[in-house]
Design an enzyme around this catalytic site. Structure first.
Site, PDB file in Angstrom:
ATOM      1  N   ARG A  78       0.891  -0.976   0.028  1.00 11.81           N
ATOM      2  CA  ARG A  78      -0.023   0.049   0.182  1.00 11.81           C
ATOM      3  C   ARG A  78       0.882   1.221   0.077  1.00 11.81           C
ATOM      4  O   ARG A  78       1.808   1.333   0.975  1.00 11.81           O
ATOM      5  CB  ARG A  78      -0.877  -0.086   1.315  1.00 11.81           C
ATOM      6  CG  ARG A  78      -1.743   1.282   1.369  1.00 11.81           C
ATOM      7  CD  ARG A  78      -2.640   1.336   2.702  1.00 11.81           C
ATOM      8  NE  ARG A  78      -3.095   2.536   2.771  1.00 11.81           N
ATOM      9  CZ  ARG A  78      -3.453   3.492   3.682  1.00 11.81           C
ATOM     10  NH1 ARG A  78      -2.879   3.151   4.881  1.00 11.81           N
ATOM     11  NH2 ARG A  78      -3.935   4.657   3.553  1.00 11.81           N
ATOM     12  N   HIS A 122      -3.312  10.999   0.542  1.00 12.61           N
ATOM     13  CA  HIS A 122      -2.631  10.498   2.083  1.00 12.61           C
ATOM     14  C   HIS A 122      -2.434  12.073   2.579  1.00 12.61           C
ATOM     15  O   HIS A 122      -1.172  12.325   2.438  1.00 12.61           O
ATOM     16  CB  HIS A 122      -1.728   9.612   1.912  1.00 12.61           C
ATOM     17  CG  HIS A 122      -1.564   9.046   3.445  1.00 12.61           C
ATOM     18  ND1 HIS A 122      -1.631   7.542   3.637  1.00 12.61           N
ATOM     19  CD2 HIS A 122      -1.065   9.431   4.319  1.00 12.61           C
ATOM     20  CE1 HIS A 122      -1.399   7.233   4.751  1.00 12.61           C
ATOM     21  NE2 HIS A 122      -1.079   8.561   5.319  1.00 12.61           N
ATOM     22  N   GLU A 167      -7.633   8.244   6.066  1.00  9.69           N
ATOM     23  CA  GLU A 167      -7.914   8.683   7.365  1.00  9.69           C
ATOM     24  C   GLU A 167      -8.651  10.056   7.176  1.00  9.69           C
ATOM     25  O   GLU A 167      -8.057  11.168   7.637  1.00  9.69           O
ATOM     26  CB  GLU A 167      -6.929   8.728   8.272  1.00  9.69           C
ATOM     27  CG  GLU A 167      -6.276   7.575   8.542  1.00  9.69           C
ATOM     28  CD  GLU A 167      -5.134   7.336   9.784  1.00  9.69           C
ATOM     29  OE1 GLU A 167      -4.776   8.650  10.274  1.00  9.69           O
ATOM     30  OE2 GLU A 167      -4.783   6.223  10.093  1.00  9.69           O
ATOM     31  N   ASN A 293      -7.291   1.474   9.699  1.00 12.30           N
ATOM     32  CA  ASN A 293      -6.084   1.498  10.460  1.00 12.30           C
ATOM     33  C   ASN A 293      -6.272   1.688  11.822  1.00 12.30           C
ATOM     34  O   ASN A 293      -7.027   2.326  12.378  1.00 12.30           O
ATOM     35  CB  ASN A 293      -5.407   3.149   9.962  1.00 12.30           C
ATOM     36  CG  ASN A 293      -5.431   3.212   8.502  1.00 12.30           C
ATOM     37  OD1 ASN A 293      -5.422   2.100   7.752  1.00 12.30           O
ATOM     38  ND2 ASN A 293      -5.095   4.375   8.086  1.00 12.30           N
ATOM     39  N   TYR A 295      -4.515   1.423  15.689  1.00 19.70           N
ATOM     40  CA  TYR A 295      -3.482   1.773  16.648  1.00 19.70           C
ATOM     41  C   TYR A 295      -3.872   1.455  18.014  1.00 19.70           C
ATOM     42  O   TYR A 295      -3.165   0.987  18.855  1.00 19.70           O
ATOM     43  CB  TYR A 295      -2.771   3.219  16.402  1.00 19.70           C
ATOM     44  CG  TYR A 295      -1.962   3.232  15.054  1.00 19.70           C
ATOM     45  CD1 TYR A 295      -1.028   2.730  15.009  1.00 19.70           C
ATOM     46  CD2 TYR A 295      -2.815   3.715  14.020  1.00 19.70           C
ATOM     47  CE1 TYR A 295      -0.046   2.800  13.635  1.00 19.70           C
ATOM     48  CE2 TYR A 295      -2.414   3.667  12.666  1.00 19.70           C
ATOM     49  CZ  TYR A 295      -0.910   3.205  12.530  1.00 19.70           C
ATOM     50  OH  TYR A 295      -0.439   3.197  11.120  1.00 19.70           O
ATOM     51  N   GLU A 355      -3.475  -0.592   8.197  1.00 23.70           N
ATOM     52  CA  GLU A 355      -2.173   0.201   8.861  1.00 23.70           C
ATOM     53  C   GLU A 355      -2.269  -0.623  10.418  1.00 23.70           C
ATOM     54  O   GLU A 355      -3.534  -0.551  10.846  1.00 23.70           O
ATOM     55  CB  GLU A 355      -2.311   1.946   9.098  1.00 23.70           C
ATOM     56  CG  GLU A 355      -1.884   2.438   7.908  1.00 23.70           C
ATOM     57  CD  GLU A 355      -1.986   3.984   8.066  1.00 23.70           C
ATOM     58  OE1 GLU A 355      -1.771   4.421   9.132  1.00 23.70           O
ATOM     59  OE2 GLU A 355      -2.131   4.642   6.886  1.00 23.70           O
TER      60      GLU A 355
HETATM   61  C1  FCB Z   1      -1.389   6.976  10.596  1.00 20.78           C
HETATM   62  C2  FCB Z   1      -1.235   7.728   9.386  1.00 20.78           C
HETATM   63  C3  FCB Z   1       0.125   7.226   8.655  1.00 20.78           C
HETATM   64  C4  FCB Z   1       0.948   7.227  10.004  1.00 20.78           C
HETATM   65  C5  FCB Z   1       0.753   6.312  11.277  1.00 20.78           C
HETATM   66  C6  FCB Z   1       1.705   6.381  12.079  1.00 20.78           C
HETATM   67  O1  FCB Z   1      -2.697   7.964  11.180  1.00 20.78           O
HETATM   68  O2  FCB Z   1      -2.100   7.288   8.223  1.00 20.78           O
HETATM   69  O3  FCB Z   1       0.564   8.132   7.852  1.00 20.78           O
HETATM   70  O4  FCB Z   1       1.613   8.503  10.397  1.00 20.78           O
HETATM   71  O5  FCB Z   1      -0.591   6.902  11.500  1.00 20.78           O
END
Ligand code: FCB
Length: 447
Positions: A78, A122, A167, A293, A295, A355
């Site tokens: 990607r 992006h 995002e 994505n 985290y 992500e």
């Molecule tokens: C996400 C972004 C990516 C990167 C990661 C750590 O929010 O999409 O570009 O910065 O965080």
């Protein structure tokens, strides 16, 4: 308990990057300026004045980087296309040299047996469009559809699936509401028209891509929202935050309606930008896949002092934290996936983790925190899949250490270490770990 080796046959293994974070070469071959070039030049905007002007110099070193991907045995990569490289002013003339770069990149990926998964936006909006209002200007959505058509016409014969936006929630909040990312506006809830115009851009581009027989995805940063307690004010604050973070972009695309933002104290017409027929343009093209994505979860409490926001974001103290200070909660991924199914039911398309990863403080020997992060998240993902979540692939963030937006080069997310003085790439232990996992998973599923 299922683990990562139980993920289904055909599950796609990948890695993700983004143009401004790795390419560099900002002034080369006719690329126009982007809002990130401008933002980085603003004193104090990015830690230590770092910029993406050189980044990982991937524009020149892409062949070496594809060699690293091939070494991992990736199914998919990607990356994002830089709009200002292809249409330097954002509208009008196309830059053949910019398109040619992505043409070479795609061919080299296919030559290495890797399926390209491009993201069209992006965050690096052409500065020319920002000068005309950026995403606050409805016209930007139509210019995005034009740009999508140019790129799809050039690469669509070799690239089957596309992500329109990355995002949009983060871009709207950090870029337009709080000003910590480009374009650095501090509009708070007045930023919501930018959200609507990104949705419109997604819908218009989705139609462009579908007309060409291509698949369409949208990637968002989603988070399970945890109320800080079971008190009524904390529950109300959590629900308001959940709507803002998780539903602002997903409801219109999957359900054809904007979520009710009244709990946020936002006047009903705050979008002020919605025209009759817009929600149809956003919803009707449909989505072939939703990119997630992931985290961390977000813990939310009622505000301690009256202010503009009807919530406070609070830490998750009992979780370990990454170098960035983000809590590490693998089970949050499982909660998120099941929550999406509960909320959207049959309207939920197949999912891909576009992500997931962590920044680690250097030096680390032997990169154990990153291996632990990935293995625990993948084991949890396998559990969620065994419990019914339809997840088709996993793209780790990131292949390389890169320019981490407002943090500059201070957060290292790469499976591959980059020495930014010499551009030397050195695979970390997590690189070897991921390579072995991909090979072992493939071998076990082939049996
Ligand atoms: C996400 C972004 C990516 C990167 C990661 C750590 O929010 O999409 O570009 O910065 O965080």
């Amino acid at each position: 308990m299922p683990d990562r080796f139980d993920l289904p046959a055909g599950f796609r293994w990948g890695a993700a990057t983004a143009a401004y974070q790795i390419e560099g070469a900002v002034g080369e071959d006719g690329r126009g300026a982007s809002i990130w070039d401008t933002f980085c030049a603003r004193p104090g905007a990015v830690r230590d004045g770092h910029t993406g002007a050189v980044a990982c110099d991937h524009y020149h070193r892409y062949a070496e980087d594809i060699g690293l991907m091939k070494g991992l045995g990736l199914d998919g990569y990607r990356f994002s296309v830089a709009w200002p490289r292809v249409v330097p002013a954002g509208a009008g003339a196309v830059n053949p040299a910019g398109l040619a770069f992505y043409d070479r990149l795609v061919d080299a990926l296919l030559g290495a047996g890797i399926t390209p998964l491009p993201t069209l936006f992006h965050w690096d909006l052409p500065q020319g469009l920002e000068d005309a209002g950026g995403w606050l200007n409805r016209d930007t959505a139509y210019r995005f559809a034009d740009y999508a058509a140019v790129v799809a016409d050039r690469l669509g014969d070799r690239v089957p699936a596309w992500i329109t936006l990355n995002e949009p929630f983060v871009h709207t909040v950090f870029g337009y509401a709080l000003g910590t990312h480009a374009p650095g506006r501090t509009m708070m809830f007045e930023a919501l028209p930018a959200a609507h115009h990104q949705l419109l851009a997604h819908g218009l581009a989705a139609t462009v891509l579908h007309d060409r027989g291509l698949e369409v995805m949208l990637s968002n940063n989603l988070t399970p929202v945890w109320p800080a307690s079971s008190s009524a004010p904390d529950l109300a604050a959590a629900s308001a935050y959940d709507t803002l973070h998780n539903r602002l972009f997903t409801d219109p695309v999957l359900l054809g309606r904007h979520p009710d933002l009244s709990a946020l104290g936002v006047p009903e017409d705050i979008y002020g930008a919605v025209r009759p027929g817009d929600l149809d343009l956003i919803h009707a093209p449909g989505l072939d896949g939703l990119g997630i994505n992931y985290y961390n979860p977000t813990r939310v409490a009622a505000p301690t002092a009256p202010g503009l926001l009807p919530f406070d974001l609070v830490d998750i103290p009992d979780a370990p934290h990454t170098a960035f200070g983000w809590p590490v909660v693998p089970d949050g991924l499982r909660q998120l996936l099941h929550g999406l199914k509960e909320l959207y039911g049959d309207a939920l398309p197949p999912l891909t983790i576009t992500e997931n990863g962590c920044s680690v403080t250097e030096p680390t020997t032997p990169d154990q925190p990153r291996i632990d992060f990935m293995s625990t998240h993948l084991d949890t993902l396998a559990t969620a899949v065994a419990e019914g979540a339809d997840v088709r692939g996993y793209y780790t963030w990131s292949l390389l250490d890169n320019f981490e937006w407002a943090e500059g080069y201070h957060q290292r997310f790469g499976l591959v270490h980059v020495d930014f003085a010499t551009q030397e790439r050195t695979p970390r232990a997590s690189y070897g770990w991921y390579r072995k996992l991909i090979a072992a998973h493939r071998a076990s599923r082939a049996r």
